[in-house]
Design a protein around this motif. Structure first.
Motif, PDB file in Angstrom:
ATOM      1  N   TRP A 139      18.671  25.013  47.000  1.00 12.14           N
ATOM      2  CA  TRP A 139      19.250  26.303  47.375  1.00 12.14           C
ATOM      3  C   TRP A 139      20.444  26.667  46.503  1.00 12.14           C
ATOM      4  CZ3 TRP A 139      17.662  29.620  51.522  1.00 12.14           C
ATOM      5  CH2 TRP A 139      16.436  29.210  52.053  1.00 12.14           C
ATOM      6  N   VAL A 186       3.332  21.632  61.058  1.00 12.97           N
ATOM      7  CA  VAL A 186       3.348  21.613  62.516  1.00 12.97           C
ATOM      8  C   VAL A 186       2.238  20.668  62.973  1.00 12.97           C
ATOM      9  CG1 VAL A 186       2.906  22.990  64.597  1.00 12.97           C
ATOM     10  CG2 VAL A 186       4.304  23.941  62.758  1.00 12.97           C
ATOM     11  N   ARG A 199       5.937  19.682  54.786  1.00 13.34           N
ATOM     12  CA  ARG A 199       6.375  20.163  56.090  1.00 13.34           C
ATOM     13  C   ARG A 199       5.187  20.821  56.799  1.00 13.34           C
ATOM     14  NH1 ARG A 199       9.825  24.468  56.168  1.00 13.34           N
ATOM     15  NH2 ARG A 199      10.472  23.928  58.267  1.00 13.34           N
ATOM     16  N   SER A 255      14.078  22.665  66.403  1.00 21.00           N
ATOM     17  CA  SER A 255      14.569  21.284  66.421  1.00 21.00           C
ATOM     18  C   SER A 255      15.791  21.104  65.527  1.00 21.00           C
ATOM     19  CB  SER A 255      13.465  20.312  66.018  1.00 21.00           C
ATOM     20  OG  SER A 255      12.483  20.247  67.042  1.00 21.00           O
ATOM     21  N   VAL A 272      15.939  15.601  55.560  1.00 23.84           N
ATOM     22  CA  VAL A 272      15.361  16.738  56.282  1.00 23.84           C
ATOM     23  C   VAL A 272      16.283  17.953  56.385  1.00 23.84           C
ATOM     24  CG1 VAL A 272      13.798  15.282  57.603  1.00 23.84           C
ATOM     25  CG2 VAL A 272      16.057  15.803  58.532  1.00 23.84           C
ATOM     26  N   TYR A 298      17.378  30.495  57.530  1.00 24.46           N
ATOM     27  CA  TYR A 298      17.354  30.987  56.149  1.00 24.46           C
ATOM     28  C   TYR A 298      15.958  30.907  55.546  1.00 24.46           C
ATOM     29  CZ  TYR A 298      22.388  30.826  56.560  1.00 24.46           C
ATOM     30  OH  TYR A 298      23.682  31.039  56.980  1.00 24.46           O
ATOM     31  N   ASP A 299      15.064  30.265  56.283  1.00 25.85           N
ATOM     32  CA  ASP A 299      13.675  30.143  55.845  1.00 25.85           C
ATOM     33  C   ASP A 299      12.854  30.492  57.084  1.00 25.85           C
ATOM     34  OD1 ASP A 299      11.572  29.593  54.186  1.00 25.85           O
ATOM     35  OD2 ASP A 299      11.934  27.444  54.027  1.00 25.85           O
ATOM     36  N   CYS A 300      12.271  31.707  57.077  1.00 26.79           N
ATOM     37  CA  CYS A 300      11.693  32.235  58.325  1.00 26.79           C
ATOM     38  C   CYS A 300      10.169  32.297  58.372  1.00 26.79           C
ATOM     39  CB  CYS A 300      12.232  33.647  58.593  1.00 26.79           C
ATOM     40  SG  CYS A 300      13.959  33.632  59.101  1.00 26.79           S
ATOM     41  N   TRP A 301       9.498  32.236  57.290  1.00 23.52           N
ATOM     42  CA  TRP A 301       8.036  32.326  57.235  1.00 23.52           C
ATOM     43  C   TRP A 301       7.498  33.621  57.838  1.00 23.52           C
ATOM     44  CZ3 TRP A 301       4.471  28.577  55.281  1.00 23.52           C
ATOM     45  CH2 TRP A 301       5.139  27.563  54.556  1.00 23.52           C
ATOM     46  N   LYS A 330       5.460  33.485  52.708  1.00 21.46           N
ATOM     47  CA  LYS A 330       6.020  33.463  54.055  1.00 21.46           C
ATOM     48  C   LYS A 330       4.966  33.704  55.135  1.00 21.46           C
ATOM     49  CE  LYS A 330      10.447  32.909  53.155  1.00 21.46           C
ATOM     50  NZ  LYS A 330      11.153  31.721  53.626  1.00 21.46           N
ATOM     51  N   ILE A 350       9.492  15.468  64.646  1.00 16.28           N
ATOM     52  CA  ILE A 350      10.568  15.688  65.612  1.00 16.28           C
ATOM     53  C   ILE A 350      10.094  16.778  66.562  1.00 16.28           C
ATOM     54  CG2 ILE A 350      12.862  16.751  65.872  1.00 16.28           C
ATOM     55  CD1 ILE A 350      13.189  14.078  64.722  1.00 16.28           C
ATOM     56  N   VAL A 398      15.867  21.693  61.501  1.00 23.45           N
ATOM     57  CA  VAL A 398      14.893  21.035  60.624  1.00 23.45           C
ATOM     58  C   VAL A 398      13.456  21.484  60.833  1.00 23.45           C
ATOM     59  CG1 VAL A 398      16.356  19.015  60.309  1.00 23.45           C
ATOM     60  CG2 VAL A 398      14.685  19.028  62.175  1.00 23.45           C
ATOM     61  N   GLY A 399      13.211  22.262  61.883  1.00 23.22           N
ATOM     62  CA  GLY A 399      11.832  22.712  62.078  1.00 23.22           C
ATOM     63  C   GLY A 399      11.715  23.591  63.299  1.00 23.22           C
ATOM     64  N   GLY A 400      10.568  24.237  63.406  1.00 25.42           N
ATOM     65  CA  GLY A 400      10.322  25.077  64.561  1.00 25.42           C
ATOM     66  C   GLY A 400       8.839  25.291  64.762  1.00 25.42           C
ATOM     67  N   THR A 401       8.510  25.754  65.960  1.00 23.69           N
ATOM     68  CA  THR A 401       7.118  26.078  66.279  1.00 23.69           C
ATOM     69  C   THR A 401       7.102  27.417  67.015  1.00 23.69           C
ATOM     70  OG1 THR A 401       7.149  24.992  68.455  1.00 23.69           O
ATOM     71  CG2 THR A 401       6.565  23.616  66.560  1.00 23.69           C
ATOM     72  N   SER A 411       7.341  19.564  65.254  1.00 24.98           N
ATOM     73  CA  SER A 411       7.581  19.865  63.843  1.00 24.98           C
ATOM     74  C   SER A 411       7.370  18.640  62.960  1.00 24.98           C
ATOM     75  CB  SER A 411       9.020  20.374  63.645  1.00 24.98           C
ATOM     76  OG  SER A 411       9.162  21.647  64.223  1.00 24.98           O
ATOM     77  N   PHE A 467       7.950  29.200  63.898  1.00 24.29           N
ATOM     78  CA  PHE A 467       7.019  28.458  63.048  1.00 24.29           C
ATOM     79  C   PHE A 467       7.617  28.162  61.672  1.00 24.29           C
ATOM     80  CE2 PHE A 467       3.695  28.826  59.745  1.00 24.29           C
ATOM     81  CZ  PHE A 467       2.828  27.808  60.130  1.00 24.29           C
ATOM     82  N   MET A 468       7.778  26.896  61.368  1.00 22.48           N
ATOM     83  CA  MET A 468       8.205  26.427  60.040  1.00 22.48           C
ATOM     84  C   MET A 468       9.634  26.851  59.663  1.00 22.48           C
ATOM     85  SD  MET A 468       5.962  24.488  58.459  1.00 22.48           S
ATOM     86  CE  MET A 468       6.191  24.682  56.678  1.00 22.48           C
ATOM     87  N   HIS A 469      10.379  27.398  60.612  1.00 23.27           N
ATOM     88  CA  HIS A 469      11.729  27.862  60.295  1.00 23.27           C
ATOM     89  C   HIS A 469      12.663  26.704  59.956  1.00 23.27           C
ATOM     90  CE1 HIS A 469      10.283  31.608  61.720  1.00 23.27           C
ATOM     91  NE2 HIS A 469      11.425  32.133  62.096  1.00 23.27           N
ATOM     92  N   ARG A 470      13.609  26.980  59.104  1.00 26.29           N
ATOM     93  CA  ARG A 470      14.701  26.051  58.815  1.00 26.29           C
ATOM     94  C   ARG A 470      16.003  26.838  58.767  1.00 26.29           C
ATOM     95  NH1 ARG A 470      14.859  23.853  53.774  1.00 26.29           N
ATOM     96  NH2 ARG A 470      16.156  22.173  54.524  1.00 26.29           N
ATOM     97  N   GLY A 471      17.124  26.120  58.949  1.00 22.19           N
ATOM     98  CA  GLY A 471      18.395  26.809  58.887  1.00 22.19           C
ATOM     99  C   GLY A 471      19.554  25.896  59.199  1.00 22.19           C
ATOM    100  N   ASP A 510       3.053  21.748  70.355  1.00 18.34           N
ATOM    101  CA  ASP A 510       3.370  21.694  68.935  1.00 18.34           C
ATOM    102  C   ASP A 510       4.719  21.031  68.706  1.00 18.34           C
ATOM    103  OD1 ASP A 510       1.052  22.976  68.282  1.00 18.34           O
ATOM    104  OD2 ASP A 510       1.961  24.925  67.916  1.00 18.34           O
ATOM    105  N   VAL A 546       8.765  17.307  59.801  1.00 17.15           N
ATOM    106  CA  VAL A 546      10.002  17.665  59.111  1.00 17.15           C
ATOM    107  C   VAL A 546      10.146  17.055  57.722  1.00 17.15           C
ATOM    108  CG1 VAL A 546      11.228  18.092  61.260  1.00 17.15           C
ATOM    109  CG2 VAL A 546      11.323  15.806  60.247  1.00 17.15           C
ATOM    110  N   MET A 602      20.938  23.514  53.387  1.00 15.77           N
ATOM    111  CA  MET A 602      19.478  23.713  53.366  1.00 15.77           C
ATOM    112  C   MET A 602      18.726  22.755  52.422  1.00 15.77           C
ATOM    113  SD  MET A 602      18.375  26.026  55.508  1.00 15.77           S
ATOM    114  CE  MET A 602      16.863  26.786  54.874  1.00 15.77           C
TER     115      MET A 602
END
Lengths: 183, 183, 183
Positions: C183, B157, B155, A128, C145, A180-183, B24, B130, A145-148, B143, A152-156, B141, B145, C153
């Motif tokens: 960051w 899911v 943060r 997203s 966010v 930059y935040d990959c979990w 992570k 979002i 701002v987010g991912g699934t 996010s 999952f939980m990624h940001r960048g 799922d 955010v 970030m």
């Protein structure tokens, strides 16, 4: 030897102390994806292959033609194919879905809120995005701002470039997504 | 003893080294909430109890009936009661406020941007969401955010399921919010 | 001396152990910005200096006057100047761009999705915000966010206060942005 242990302790302490700020300064992406998406705006004559539609406009404008004053106030809803290369006819790996808002009266800028739904052999999940998009600038950064799923939980940060456009009907955007935040 | 200290140092170093990657890979939620919200779309006859309204539509559609082509282009603004169980008439613990956009022409999918404002004895604060919502899929799922108050900086899911629906007027959504970053 | 080394090790271990939870409990912002933005809603007579426009409204409402029932269903798109102090005529340091949605039928609340594009000698980059805004409350928190550029970030919480308003045409918002993840 005692001294060396203390030295080791001290070095470890330094390492540990810098570990957390180290994360903060880590500008190397942990994952990167370069994708294209293709937006074909409905203009009253292309219902069959349009992938987006103007759904809101300021007073005096209509929903077939983008508004005057740099389209200020238009909201466009889209469902665009995502491809791995810059060819509209390549097999899509997912859909870019959401909206953009033309939000400036004296130049072209938009505000983006959308998600990538990826569904291919390589990637399954959503990413997203939110951000201001100064369209006339060659490359512009928005926030991931987010991912699934796989994200999952990624940001960048995603760098968007207008790779091609034809009139005000077809836009191709290249998106370089750096997580930059990959979990 | 010197050796054991060095061993201890080494073990500590390992522990520390793995601490960050460990975060992570932590897929166990630090907090979880299961809530329901209830959406009653205005259809021209239910002004008194409708909790949402169509406010944008593509050319040729209107604001009383959801548009054809899988409602593509409709934007719906909502202010829905949130309950702890699946009963619309249970005492609300907050409001789900924001919008959804029907964004696909050949199936039902929407893009969601909304927040929960919780205000009960148990929870006080907001949670913002979002994401892409492929409505016809059983669970999907999105996010989480950001958050404020009790959910400061959270943060995660959220897994959404359509728990019930009646025609195109009433929808009940079950939201299983899993926070993975709790502060 | 061996004992002291072990003690040192132990203290270090404590320090390290608490470092990560320490981050979680760190409520002191790593960066803070206080900014103002100025929203002048188009009302049919102020086209020259309006900075926002109603672009969507529920059935029966129009795009010149905010809708009844606490403006429920109105979407307003804005491109507002940001200033360092509360003077509309101070040199802008950037633009606040995005939208707000009036989303409640029995009081004034809105849902915000917008970004700050800062471009001054001090700051260059974007900050994106999402959240529920119970307008009648003196101060309300929304989520920061994501960010780009100087705010790469970043995440945090922004406290919004209505600093001034004139009728339903001019609003001045004070935004106290506290970043907790820099960051």
């Amino acid at each position: 030897m005692r001294a060396s242990c203390i030295l080791l302790c001290f070095l470890m302490f330094l390492a540990v102390s810098s570990a957390y700020p180290g994360k903060k300064k880590q500008y190397k992406p942990c994952k990167e994806l370069v994708l294209y998406f293709h937006d074909i705006i409905y203009n009253g004559r292309n219902a069959a292959n349009a992938t987006s539609a103007i759904v809101a406009a300021p007073e005096g404008a209509n929903l077939t033609i983008l508004a005057g004053q740099f389209h200020f106030g238009n909201i466009v809803v889209f469902d665009d194919p995502i491809t791995l290369d810059n060819n509209l006819h390549s097999p899509p790996v997912g859909r870019a879905q959401g909206m953009y808002i033309y939000d400036t009266k004296n130049t072209f800028t938009s505000w983006l809120g959308f998600s990538f739904s990826l569904n291919s052999t390589e990637h399954h999940g959503t990413i997203s995005f939110i951000g201001a998009d100064p369209i006339m600038v060659k490359t512009r950064d928005i926030s991931v701002v987010g991912g699934t799923g796989d994200f999952f939980m990624h940001r960048g940060v995603a760098t968007i470039a207008t790779d091609a456009f034809e009139g005000e009907v077809y836009f191709r955007l290249k998106v370089d997504i750096k997580f930059y935040d990959c979990w």
